[in-house]
Design a protein around this motif. Structure first.
Motif, PDB file in Angstrom:
ATOM      1  N   THR A 145       4.786  10.016  -1.470  1.00  0.00           N
ATOM      2  CA  THR A 145       5.481   8.848  -2.028  1.00  0.00           C
ATOM      3  C   THR A 145       5.838   7.781  -1.002  1.00  0.00           C
ATOM      4  O   THR A 145       6.544   6.833  -1.337  1.00  0.00           O
ATOM      5  CB  THR A 145       6.771   9.302  -2.731  1.00  0.00           C
ATOM      6  OG1 THR A 145       7.599  10.021  -1.808  1.00  0.00           O
ATOM      7  CG2 THR A 145       6.464  10.199  -3.918  1.00  0.00           C
ATOM      8  N   SER A 191       5.549   4.561   1.585  1.00  0.00           N
ATOM      9  CA  SER A 191       4.847   3.286   1.680  1.00  0.00           C
ATOM     10  C   SER A 191       4.043   3.263   2.974  1.00  0.00           C
ATOM     11  O   SER A 191       4.345   3.995   3.918  1.00  0.00           O
ATOM     12  CB  SER A 191       5.846   2.133   1.659  1.00  0.00           C
ATOM     13  OG  SER A 191       6.633   2.171   0.478  1.00  0.00           O
ATOM     14  N   THR A 196      -3.029   0.565  -6.254  1.00  0.00           N
ATOM     15  CA  THR A 196      -3.047   2.020  -6.187  1.00  0.00           C
ATOM     16  C   THR A 196      -4.058   2.521  -5.164  1.00  0.00           C
ATOM     17  O   THR A 196      -5.190   2.027  -5.075  1.00  0.00           O
ATOM     18  CB  THR A 196      -3.342   2.650  -7.559  1.00  0.00           C
ATOM     19  OG1 THR A 196      -3.347   4.070  -7.418  1.00  0.00           O
ATOM     20  CG2 THR A 196      -4.674   2.199  -8.121  1.00  0.00           C
ATOM     21  N   SER A 197      -3.642   3.514  -4.408  1.00  0.00           N
ATOM     22  CA  SER A 197      -4.479   4.084  -3.351  1.00  0.00           C
ATOM     23  C   SER A 197      -5.492   5.077  -3.892  1.00  0.00           C
ATOM     24  O   SER A 197      -6.270   5.642  -3.120  1.00  0.00           O
ATOM     25  CB  SER A 197      -3.592   4.762  -2.301  1.00  0.00           C
ATOM     26  OG  SER A 197      -2.798   5.775  -2.903  1.00  0.00           O
ATOM     27  N   ARG A 198      -5.503   5.303  -5.202  1.00  0.00           N
ATOM     28  CA  ARG A 198      -6.446   6.262  -5.785  1.00  0.00           C
ATOM     29  C   ARG A 198      -7.901   5.919  -5.462  1.00  0.00           C
ATOM     30  O   ARG A 198      -8.733   6.799  -5.316  1.00  0.00           O
ATOM     31  CB  ARG A 198      -6.259   6.325  -7.303  1.00  0.00           C
ATOM     32  CG  ARG A 198      -5.010   7.069  -7.747  1.00  0.00           C
ATOM     33  CD  ARG A 198      -4.735   6.824  -9.224  1.00  0.00           C
ATOM     34  NE  ARG A 198      -3.638   7.657  -9.720  1.00  0.00           N
ATOM     35  CZ  ARG A 198      -2.344   7.399  -9.530  1.00  0.00           C
ATOM     36  NH1 ARG A 198      -1.985   6.329  -8.822  1.00  0.00           N
ATOM     37  NH2 ARG A 198      -1.412   8.204 -10.022  1.00  0.00           N
ATOM     38  N   LEU A 239      -1.068   8.356  -1.710  1.00  0.00           N
ATOM     39  CA  LEU A 239      -1.569   8.916  -2.957  1.00  0.00           C
ATOM     40  C   LEU A 239      -0.636  10.019  -3.432  1.00  0.00           C
ATOM     41  O   LEU A 239      -0.211  10.864  -2.638  1.00  0.00           O
ATOM     42  CB  LEU A 239      -2.976   9.463  -2.742  1.00  0.00           C
ATOM     43  CG  LEU A 239      -3.638  10.145  -3.946  1.00  0.00           C
ATOM     44  CD1 LEU A 239      -3.808   9.164  -5.097  1.00  0.00           C
ATOM     45  CD2 LEU A 239      -4.981  10.745  -3.547  1.00  0.00           C
ATOM     46  N   ARG A 240      -0.337  10.000  -4.713  1.00  0.00           N
ATOM     47  CA  ARG A 240       0.526  11.034  -5.264  1.00  0.00           C
ATOM     48  C   ARG A 240      -0.044  12.420  -4.925  1.00  0.00           C
ATOM     49  O   ARG A 240      -1.252  12.586  -4.790  1.00  0.00           O
ATOM     50  CB  ARG A 240       0.688  10.840  -6.782  1.00  0.00           C
ATOM     51  CG  ARG A 240      -0.661  10.743  -7.555  1.00  0.00           C
ATOM     52  CD  ARG A 240      -1.112  12.071  -8.014  1.00  0.00           C
ATOM     53  NE  ARG A 240      -2.332  12.053  -8.758  1.00  0.00           N
ATOM     54  CZ  ARG A 240      -3.466  12.581  -8.318  1.00  0.00           C
ATOM     55  NH1 ARG A 240      -3.537  13.094  -7.109  1.00  0.00           N
ATOM     56  NH2 ARG A 240      -4.527  12.613  -9.079  1.00  0.00           N
ATOM     57  N   TYR A 248       0.865  -1.177   0.000  1.00  0.00           N
ATOM     58  CA  TYR A 248       0.000   0.000   0.000  1.00  0.00           C
ATOM     59  C   TYR A 248       0.900   1.225   0.000  1.00  0.00           C
ATOM     60  O   TYR A 248       1.986   1.210   0.600  1.00  0.00           O
ATOM     61  CB  TYR A 248      -0.892  -0.034   1.233  1.00  0.00           C
ATOM     62  CG  TYR A 248      -2.059   0.927   1.263  1.00  0.00           C
ATOM     63  CD1 TYR A 248      -2.703   1.332   0.100  1.00  0.00           C
ATOM     64  CD2 TYR A 248      -2.538   1.402   2.483  1.00  0.00           C
ATOM     65  CE1 TYR A 248      -3.782   2.194   0.149  1.00  0.00           C
ATOM     66  CE2 TYR A 248      -3.622   2.268   2.548  1.00  0.00           C
ATOM     67  CZ  TYR A 248      -4.245   2.664   1.376  1.00  0.00           C
ATOM     68  OH  TYR A 248      -5.319   3.518   1.429  1.00  0.00           O
ATOM     69  N   SER A 249       0.462   2.296  -0.675  1.00  0.00           N
ATOM     70  CA  SER A 249       1.298   3.483  -0.828  1.00  0.00           C
ATOM     71  C   SER A 249       0.459   4.744  -0.688  1.00  0.00           C
ATOM     72  O   SER A 249      -0.757   4.724  -0.875  1.00  0.00           O
ATOM     73  CB  SER A 249       1.979   3.482  -2.205  1.00  0.00           C
ATOM     74  OG  SER A 249       2.681   2.278  -2.438  1.00  0.00           O
ATOM     75  N   GLU A 255       0.620   0.722  -8.196  1.00  0.00           N
ATOM     76  CA  GLU A 255       0.832   2.127  -7.835  1.00  0.00           C
ATOM     77  C   GLU A 255       1.733   2.826  -8.836  1.00  0.00           C
ATOM     78  O   GLU A 255       2.753   2.283  -9.275  1.00  0.00           O
ATOM     79  CB  GLU A 255       1.413   2.238  -6.427  1.00  0.00           C
ATOM     80  CG  GLU A 255       1.297   3.640  -5.842  1.00  0.00           C
ATOM     81  CD  GLU A 255      -0.148   4.142  -5.823  1.00  0.00           C
ATOM     82  OE1 GLU A 255      -0.538   4.885  -6.752  1.00  0.00           O
ATOM     83  OE2 GLU A 255      -0.877   3.789  -4.889  1.00  0.00           O
ATOM     84  N   HIS A 256       1.326   4.044  -9.202  1.00  0.00           N
ATOM     85  CA  HIS A 256       2.062   4.844 -10.183  1.00  0.00           C
ATOM     86  C   HIS A 256       1.902   6.312  -9.821  1.00  0.00           C
ATOM     87  O   HIS A 256       0.857   6.737  -9.327  1.00  0.00           O
ATOM     88  CB  HIS A 256       1.551   4.572 -11.594  1.00  0.00           C
ATOM     89  CG  HIS A 256       0.071   4.756 -11.744  1.00  0.00           C
ATOM     90  ND1 HIS A 256      -0.850   3.818 -11.309  1.00  0.00           N
ATOM     91  CD2 HIS A 256      -0.664   5.756 -12.285  1.00  0.00           C
ATOM     92  CE1 HIS A 256      -2.076   4.238 -11.570  1.00  0.00           C
ATOM     93  NE2 HIS A 256      -1.994   5.419 -12.159  1.00  0.00           N
ATOM     94  N   SER A 307       1.841  -3.064  -4.966  1.00  0.00           N
ATOM     95  CA  SER A 307       1.007  -2.092  -4.263  1.00  0.00           C
ATOM     96  C   SER A 307      -0.204  -1.719  -5.110  1.00  0.00           C
ATOM     97  O   SER A 307      -0.066  -1.122  -6.178  1.00  0.00           O
ATOM     98  CB  SER A 307       1.837  -0.837  -3.953  1.00  0.00           C
ATOM     99  OG  SER A 307       1.095   0.098  -3.229  1.00  0.00           O
TER     100      SER A 307
END
Length: 731
Positions: free
Chosen positions: A219, A221, A315-317, A215-216, A212-213, A297-298, A313
């Motif tokens: 950055t 973790s 994506t946390s979006r 949200l942009r 899990y990361s 994740e990106h 990961s």
């Protein structure tokens, strides 16, 4: 001050200690000729440290600060063996009690390290990364990261004020794996690794195996526990084990989750909201698979997920990893398979990611001619390195096993296979035999596919490969790359080029329609009309079609009927199913508002009926990859731009006759061969008024006769509607 151990105090201060456990924690020592226990503690900024009784938390020994940077020592003169203890630490601002991370043994065993070095650790994600553990009754999180050339690594996060000095990690032998167990750390806390690189530069890196990361543009973790989700798709998973995908229908709805539908304020739907809206829609439309564009994740939305920083990961979006599992679970409960785009061809160059991870070119190739991917401004993986291959193969298994993903569509395979891909003379280096093939990448793809099919419990792999590389979807033991399926890029290109032509000129390009059957069985093909065909100025599918509005939508319906009848599994991109006119925009939702208009409603209705017919007629899918499943009836009428063929199920005389008129001129009493003598029911007509057509058809049925035509003993006279397709089934 001289301390016995692999590191010095100066190494701790400089962040270059490779074995802090050898100097910190409890250690048997000789003092004045007697064996005793010495406790050493490193807490930068502390002014007082005491050892406490493990059971009562009472002070048993105050430690002496022997270095102003925060190094403390105390001796237990009567103890000869190490024992459990806690620490009370005071700074100028507060005091707290904690476990000492440096009193715990390594959390990774020798066998794990051996498999990591060999590149064969199937569950790498259970060893590296951040994991909740309980050791000797103490709960916390173990951290482990591969950085073989680093001079020092420490874990930083919410739990230590992001202080790079606080928790230096130890490297485990020659494995290059750095490890530490931190008591008291909990799920939800953010972290990174501070890596003192071989080049003398200190970098803060996200965890390559984080689940899990943030949200942009953030950055870090995030510590996450994957053990809590309770799956409800047991029935689906058991069926998947027994499934033969080559003989089953597969009509795939490709989706970009961030732009399928949004809230009125423009914010994304969450994974759980998508489960409530997307799943019923896909089910209602009759698709039996969804393909999600990359959910790894990106950092950059405009990459659509194809420039990855977190290969483990979600994506946390759109929510948490368990929220994504919930979406997949709901798909399975509705009878919908889930394919995800997976991108082992390259990775994002963002500083917090994999690039120059330990101060060297670790994940990427050292030679710039093999490292840099010019098309996307990314770095290619070094497939010749055991640990890098392991990182990727374990990622493939991770999504299949831990997220119950039914298929991996591998993006950019061509860029992996060829050393000169998008490179000019002097910009690439040949392989050891002087050729242009990337031998290491080929070996990796074969290994990855073999593992997924051996251990993936019925999961499949799909290649996006745009060249004529032989055997992409042939088994490894037959010399192939081992993919289950390959996108048919040749069919897509020729078909769309044909449909762009004004119908008056199509007769001169008749071969564009018929040529695909020359190679239709060279691979296990999926006929794809993907997102790539509706971006970057290419326009939407319906806008590619010539003519006025009526002809454009008639052509679109004809295209879909041709795609669904042609051998091969099916894929279309979201929005195409209702004839969206605008080009796809990843920053906003689909143009759902156009469904108030009849032509758009008609295309959507046609897709529903096509899917319903497809799923219930084995002749349209069972022998997709077998020449016995297809018979040309007439491919030679180029003058009228008409083709006809039969699809077979391999089960007796069960077949579907498909005829296509690619001009706006209706063909009355048009004779085509018939495999069967008797009545045929018209099961689909793309020109039906309910689809927005003119209503020209065959009044529900036709009858074949003993009239020789085109070398066949039976034939049937049919009405071919303008820019239309008709399907018939023997009654």
């Amino acid at each position: 001050m001289q301390i016995e151990g692999a590191c010095r105090i100066e190494d701790l201060i400089n962040g270059t200690c490779y074995d802090p456990h050898s100097i910190l924690g409890m250690h048997p020592v000789e003092r004045n000729g007697r064996r005793c226990i010495e406790l050493r503690v490193w807490v930068p900024g502390a002014i007082k440290v005491s050892a406490l009784d493990y059971k009562t938390n009472e002070e048993i020994l105050p430690l002496e600060r022997v270095h102003e940077a925060g190094f403390f020592i105390g001796t237990f003169p009567t103890r000869t063996e190490v024992f459990p203890y806690r620490l009370r630490i005071s700074t100028a601002h507060h005091t707290w009690v904690q476990e000492d991370p440096y009193r715990f043994l390594p959390t990774i065993g020798e066998l794990d390290l051996y498999y990591i070095g060999e590149g064969t650790h199937r569950k790498l994600y259970e060893v590296l990364g951040a994991h909740l553990r309980e050791i000797d009754g103490v709960k916390g999180v173990s951290f482990a990261v591969w950085a073989p050339n680093a001079r020092g690594v420490s874990v930083i996060g919410d739990f230590n004020g992001w202080d790079k000095r606080r928790y230096p990690m130890r490297v485990l032998g020659s494995s290059g794996v750095w490890e530490i167990f931190l008591p008291g750390v909990q799920v939800g806390e953010k972290y990174k690794y501070a890596i003192n690189g071989a080049d003398g530069i200190e970098r803060e890196k996200a965890d390559p195996l984080a689940f899990y990361s943030e949200l942009r543009p953030r950055t870090a973790s995030i510590i996450y526990d994957l053990s809590g989700y309770k799956w409800k798709d047991r029935e689906w998973m058991l069926r998947r084990l027994e499934n033969n995908p080559y003989k089953k229908p597969m009509n795939i709805y490709e989706v970009h989750l961030g732009s399928w539908k949004r809230h009125p304020d423009g914010s994304w739907l969450s994974y759980r909201e998508l489960a409530d809206e997307l799943v019923p829609y896909v089910k209602r439309m009759g698709f039996n698979y969804v393909e999600f564009m990359p959910l790894l994740e990106h950092p950059y939305d405009g990459s659509w997920g194809y420039q990855v920083t977190g290969f483990y990961s979600a994506t946390s979006r759109f929510g948490t990893p368990d929220d994504l599992r919930y979406l997949i679970d709901r798909c399975h409960q509705a009878g919908i398979g889930v394919i995800i785009d997976w991108v082992p061809a390259h990775f994002a160059v963002d500083e917090h990611g994999l690039c120059r991870f330990d101060g060297t070119y670790l994940y990427e190739h050292e030679d710039i001619r093999r490292r840099f991917q010019p098309d996307w401004g990314t770095f290619s993986f070094n497939y010749g390195r055991n640990e890098v291959r392991n990182f990727l193969t374990a990622s493939a298994l991770f999504w299949v096993k831990e997220f119950h993903v039914d298929g991996l569509r591998v993006d950019g395979v061509s860029s992996m296979l060829y050393l000169d891909y998008s490179r000019g003379p002097g910009e690439w280096t040949p392989n050891k035999y002087g050729g242009r093939e990337n031998l290491e990448a080929i070996d990796f793809l074969r290994e990855m596919n073999s593992l997924v099919y051996a251990e993936g419990e019925g999961a499949i792999t799909i290649a996006e490969e745009s060249t004529a590389w032989p055997g992409v979807s042939r088994p490894v033991y037959l010399g192939g790359l081992g993919f289950g399926f390959k996108w048919n890029m040749g069919w897509m290109h020729d078909t769309l080029e044909y449909f762009r032509k004004d119908p008056i000129y199509r007769k001169y390009h008749h071969n564009d329609l018929t040529f695909s059957m020359v190679y239709a069985y060279n691979e296990n093909f999926i006929l794809s009309l993907s997102h790539d065909e509706v971006v970057h100025g290419k326009g939407s599918l319906v806008n590619k079609m010539p003519g006025d509005e009526w002809q454009q939508f008639a052509n679109l319906r004809l295209l879909f009927a041709y795609q669904w009848a042609h051998p091969g599994k099916k894929l279309i991109f979201m929005g195409d199913e209702f004839g969206q006119r605008s080009e796809w925009n990843h920053d906003w939702q689909l143009d759902w508002w156009v469904l108030q208009f009849g032509y758009h409603q008609g295309v959507q209705r046609l897709l529903q009926d096509l899917n319903r017919l497809y799923l219930h007629e084995p002749a349209l899918y069972r022998l997709d990859h077998d020449p016995k499943g297809f018979t040309w009836l007439d491919y030679s009428d180029w003058e009228n731009s008409v083709i006809s063929f039969a699809r077979w199920s391999g089960d007796g005389n069960n077949h579907i006759v498909c005829a296509f008129n690619f001009t706006p001129v209706p063909r009355y009493n048009y004779r085509i061969p018939a495999p069967h003598l008797g009545k045929y029911r018209e099961v689909l007509n793309t020109d039906a008024q309910i689809y927005g057509g003119s209503g020209i058809g065959n009044m529900g049925e036709v009858s074949s006769e003993v009239v020789m035509h085109n070398g066949h003993p039976y034939s049937v006279a049919i009405t071919l509607p303008p820019l239309g397709a008709v399907f018939f089934k023997p009654m």
